[in-house]
Write an enzyme that holds these catalytic residues in place. Structure first.
Site, PDB file in Angstrom:
ATOM      1  N   CYS A 277      -4.484 -19.063  19.858  1.00  0.00           N
ATOM      2  CA  CYS A 277      -4.631 -17.842  20.520  1.00  0.00           C
ATOM      3  C   CYS A 277      -3.459 -16.710  20.241  1.00  0.00           C
ATOM      4  O   CYS A 277      -2.364 -17.305  20.021  1.00  0.00           O
ATOM      5  CB  CYS A 277      -4.401 -17.984  22.060  1.00  0.00           C
ATOM      6  SG  CYS A 277      -5.731 -18.892  22.736  1.00  0.00           S
TER       7      CYS A 277
ATOM      8  N   ASP B 249       1.447  -6.604  -4.490  1.00  0.00           N
ATOM      9  CA  ASP B 249       0.726  -6.650  -3.109  1.00  0.00           C
ATOM     10  C   ASP B 249       1.511  -7.833  -2.474  1.00  0.00           C
ATOM     11  O   ASP B 249       1.511  -8.872  -3.176  1.00  0.00           O
ATOM     12  CB  ASP B 249      -0.621  -7.037  -3.575  1.00  0.00           C
ATOM     13  CG  ASP B 249      -1.466  -7.059  -2.508  1.00  0.00           C
ATOM     14  OD1 ASP B 249      -2.452  -5.901  -2.343  1.00  0.00           O
ATOM     15  OD2 ASP B 249      -1.496  -7.813  -1.453  1.00  0.00           O
ATOM     16  N   SER B 250       1.658  -7.692  -1.257  1.00  0.00           N
ATOM     17  CA  SER B 250       2.290  -8.622  -0.872  1.00  0.00           C
ATOM     18  C   SER B 250       1.406 -10.100  -0.409  1.00  0.00           C
ATOM     19  O   SER B 250       1.944 -10.842   0.018  1.00  0.00           O
ATOM     20  CB  SER B 250       2.748  -8.102   0.846  1.00  0.00           C
ATOM     21  OG  SER B 250       1.673  -8.085   1.891  1.00  0.00           O
ATOM     22  N   SER B 251       0.156 -10.084  -0.906  1.00  0.00           N
ATOM     23  CA  SER B 251      -0.478 -11.031  -0.701  1.00  0.00           C
ATOM     24  C   SER B 251      -0.037 -12.305  -1.802  1.00  0.00           C
ATOM     25  O   SER B 251      -0.379 -13.288  -1.920  1.00  0.00           O
ATOM     26  CB  SER B 251      -1.993 -10.781  -1.132  1.00  0.00           C
ATOM     27  OG  SER B 251      -2.524 -10.287  -0.014  1.00  0.00           O
TER      28      SER B 251
ATOM     29  N   THR C 113      -0.516 -22.719  19.458  1.00  0.00           N
ATOM     30  CA  THR C 113      -1.837 -22.134  19.843  1.00  0.00           C
ATOM     31  C   THR C 113      -2.743 -21.307  18.773  1.00  0.00           C
ATOM     32  O   THR C 113      -2.008 -20.504  18.139  1.00  0.00           O
ATOM     33  CB  THR C 113      -2.044 -21.735  21.346  1.00  0.00           C
ATOM     34  OG1 THR C 113      -3.224 -21.333  21.701  1.00  0.00           O
ATOM     35  CG2 THR C 113      -0.970 -20.459  21.436  1.00  0.00           C
TER      36      THR C 113
ATOM     37  N   THR D 124       0.734  -1.257  -0.163  1.00  0.00           N
ATOM     38  CA  THR D 124      -0.021   0.053  -0.089  1.00  0.00           C
ATOM     39  C   THR D 124       0.943   1.160  -0.096  1.00  0.00           C
ATOM     40  O   THR D 124       0.582   2.016  -0.594  1.00  0.00           O
ATOM     41  CB  THR D 124      -0.800  -0.013   1.334  1.00  0.00           C
ATOM     42  OG1 THR D 124      -1.773  -1.128   1.239  1.00  0.00           O
ATOM     43  CG2 THR D 124      -1.905   1.292   1.433  1.00  0.00           C
TER      44      THR D 124
HETATM   45  N1  ASP Z   1      -2.523  -5.502   0.523  1.00  0.00           N
HETATM   46  C1  ASP Z   1      -1.526  -4.620   0.915  1.00  0.00           C
HETATM   47  C2  ASP Z   1      -0.266  -5.574   1.132  1.00  0.00           C
HETATM   48  O1  ASP Z   1       0.034  -6.237   1.999  1.00  0.00           O
HETATM   49  C3  ASP Z   1      -1.962  -4.254   2.187  1.00  0.00           C
HETATM   50  C4  ASP Z   1      -0.820  -3.228   2.582  1.00  0.00           C
HETATM   51  O2  ASP Z   1       0.221  -2.786   2.213  1.00  0.00           O
HETATM   52  O3  ASP Z   1      -0.913  -2.658   3.899  1.00  0.00           O
HETATM   53  O4  ASP Z   1       0.496  -5.438   0.016  1.00  0.00           O
END
Ligand code: ASP
Length: 348
Positions: A280, A57-59, A278, A14
């Site tokens: 949690c 995008d880091s995804s 875990t 982002t």
């Molecule tokens: N979707 C973005 C990413 O991880 C979110 C971010 O940068 O905060 O690349």
């Protein structure tokens, strides 16, 4: 006094995104856009150079991209005093953990940062995150007669928090304090001054290394009440599987059903290393607190105390690339690499 040489590596996220005028979606933008939006960078007392990677995008982060990033940092290590990596927040905790295991004893700061709002937006959090990260990466250790860098490990600076990279977790999709360190104290108090917790900072214990052959044969089994034996055994019979993280309840508990435990034992007999982490966000696996946790330990599931899911998964990927059988993987996993886990005697 000479200026610290800092390399800023831009990987996307982002912080460098812009809105697509047609669809309104955020898309990665090129690095120069970033620079033009933060002229204050030039006022920092460091010698700064840039190196963009193809922005994502880091995804879309992958083992291959981690390899590319780790190689870049390793091969530039001697030329710079510190590194700042701009990265999306979604998988930042995974990348910070992976880098800490892929680059053991790096001995120089690798500061990951990013933002929740793009740099072009007036209320952006990216500007402060970036400027302070550069300052932290350029900080000398005043107690070191050879004047080395103060930070010598992989850290994240985000939303006024400086935390160890392999202790981090993204806990908020919207707030400016997106990343926290649930089980380990922050490495600095950040306010008017940045007061570092010197007692917590890691120091290298050997020569810097690059471990780039990660094994993707790692999976995560998130337990839910009512999980069928079919669902469990399906996940544990994935071809090429080397290790699985069991996301257990509370302090490391799981069903006592012999059918459930039998499926785990069968997986171990096939050479799969099982780790108990875990569900949690805060706290530690205490395998002997309840009979439901002790059962897992008894059949050989490794209780992994207060490690985060992100650190467990990436540590397993790195170590499975080095150790061919389950028991040597277990021995290696139990050893601390980069401060990722509190020693058992300090937890209780
Ligand atoms: N979707 C973005 C990413 O991880 C979110 C971010 O940068 O905060 O690349």
């Amino acid at each position: 006094m000479s200026l610290a040489r800092i390399l800023l590596v831009y990987t996307g996220g982002t912080i460098g995104s812009m809105e697509d005028p047609d669809t309104g979606e955020l898309r990665p933008f090129e690095f120069e856009h970033l620079r033009a939006r933060i002229p204050e960078i030039d006022a920092l007392e460091v010698a700064l150079e840039y190196e963009p990677m193809a922005p994502i995008d880091s995804s879309d982060m992958s083992i291959e991209r981690w390899g590319e990033l780790a190689r870049l940092l390793f091969h530039r290590r001697d030329r710079y005093d510190g590194f700042v990596v701009l990265h999306g927040t979604d998988t930042m905790a995974y990348t910070a953990s992976a880098l800490s295991f892929m680059l053991p004893n790096f001995g120089k700061p690798i500061v990951l940062t990013g933002s929740q709002l793009p740099i072009g937006v007036v209320r952006t959090d990216g500007k402060e995150n970036l400027l302070t990260s550069i300052e932290i990466a350029g900080k000398w250790d005043s107690a070191d007669p050879e004047r080395g860098p103060l930070i010598r490990e992989v850290v994240i600076y985000f939303g006024d928090e400086l935390i160890r990279g392999n202790r981090s977790h993204k806990q908020d999709a919207e707030g400016f304090q997106a990343l926290l360190s649930p089980n380990f104290p922050a490495l600095a108090e950040v306010g008017v001054h940045v007061r570092f917790r010197r007692d917590l900072l890691l120091r290298p214990r050997g020569d810097a290394r690059l471990l780039e052959d990660l094994n993707p044969g790692v999976t995560v089994v998130h337990l839910i009440p009512g999980m069928t034996p079919e669902a469990l055994s399906h996940q544990l019979t994935i071809p090429g599987l080397r290790a699985a993280v069991l996301r257990t309840y509370g302090s490391g508990n799981a069903p006592r059903d012999p059918l459930f435990l039998g499926i785990l034992t069968a997986a171990q007999d096939r050479g799969v290393f099982l780790v108990n982490v875990t569900q949690c966000a805060v706290g530690s696996v205490d395998a002997n607190r309840y009979v439901t946790g002790a059962g897992l330990t008894r059949i050989g599931v490794e209780p992994s105390l207060d490690i985060t899911l992100e650190a467990a998964v990436t540590k397993l990927m790195v170590l499975a690339g080095l150790h061919a059988d389950r028991e040597s993987l277990r021995m290696a996993f139990k050893r601390d690499i980069a401060g990722e886990q509190t020693p058992a005697e300090m937890i209780r």
